[in-house]
Design a protein around this motif. Structure first.
Motif, PDB file in Angstrom:
ATOM      1  N   GLY A 120      -5.298   3.313  -9.319  1.00  0.00           N
ATOM      2  CA  GLY A 120      -5.709   1.951  -8.999  1.00  0.00           C
ATOM      3  C   GLY A 120      -5.288   0.979 -10.077  1.00  0.00           C
ATOM      4  N   ARG A 121      -4.955  -0.219  -9.659  1.00  0.00           N
ATOM      5  CA  ARG A 121      -4.485  -1.243 -10.603  1.00  0.00           C
ATOM      6  C   ARG A 121      -5.543  -1.592 -11.636  1.00  0.00           C
ATOM      7  NH1 ARG A 121      -3.727  -7.423  -9.470  1.00  0.00           N
ATOM      8  NH2 ARG A 121      -2.653  -8.045 -11.356  1.00  0.00           N
ATOM      9  N   GLN A 122      -6.777  -1.764 -11.190  1.00  0.00           N
ATOM     10  CA  GLN A 122      -7.863  -2.130 -12.101  1.00  0.00           C
ATOM     11  C   GLN A 122      -8.023  -1.077 -13.200  1.00  0.00           C
ATOM     12  OE1 GLN A 122      -9.517  -5.114 -11.331  1.00  0.00           O
ATOM     13  NE2 GLN A 122     -10.418  -5.018 -13.345  1.00  0.00           N
TER      14      GLN A 122
ATOM     15  N   SER B  15       0.835  -1.200   0.000  1.00  0.00           N
ATOM     16  CA  SER B  15       0.000   0.000   0.000  1.00  0.00           C
ATOM     17  C   SER B  15       0.866   1.245   0.000  1.00  0.00           C
ATOM     18  CB  SER B  15      -0.915   0.003   1.222  1.00  0.00           C
ATOM     19  OG  SER B  15      -0.129   0.075   2.396  1.00  0.00           O
TER      20      SER B  15
END
Length: 159
Positions: free
Chosen positions: A141-143, A16
């Protein structure tokens, strides 16, 4: 509408932290240059500049001079493959899972070494670009990052 094949379901354990946390992992000599780049471009743009830096007149540019755009494209493709393709870099991902929870510094060392090895470079060169790309991922964000990749959208933000 999001197609099923563009959804990242592999639980890659990314430490994180916000963009600033990622940037703070860099060495002082790296961060001073990176901060200059970030005054005129976004994280991806700064990563591209880092990999294309010419340094002094006596050395070949990191990115190989005229081919630096191709070099950046290769790095970006490998990074996106690592981050977004569930089956890519499976050995590295297994190592990260085995060592969980993993620090940002360890994540950078492991992934930077893997990317550098694939690209035929040193991790010292690749690490700042990796950190900048992870800062971009931390912000969006990864998505979302992977969905942008699936739509072939450049996430570079020139501000």
């Amino acid at each position: 509408r999001i197609h099923k094949e563009h959804v990242v379901s592999d639980p890659l354990l990314i430490p994180s932290g916000n963009a600033e946390h990622w940037l703070n992992e860099l060495r002082p000599y790296q961060i001073s240059t990176i901060r200059q780049y970030l005054k005129t471009t976004g994280f991806e743009g700064a990563a591209e500049k880092w990999l294309s830096t010419t340094g002094t007149a006596d050395i070949i540019p990191f990115g190989g001079g005229r081919g630096s755009r191709m070099f950046w494209d290769r790095f970006k493709a490998e990074f996106r493959q690592f981050l977004c393709d569930e089956s890519a870099y499976s050995t590295v991902k297994e190592l990260l899972k085995k060592e969980a929870p993993i620090t940002r510094a360890s994540f950078i060392a492991v992934v930077g070494s893997a990317l550098a090895s694939t690209l035929g470079l040193t991790a010292v060169l690749v690490t700042p670009a990796l950190v900048l790309m992870m800062a971009a991922v931390a912000e969006m964000g990864r998505q979302a990052f992977c969905q942008n990749d699936a739509r072939n959208v450049d996430t570079t933000s020139d501000e």
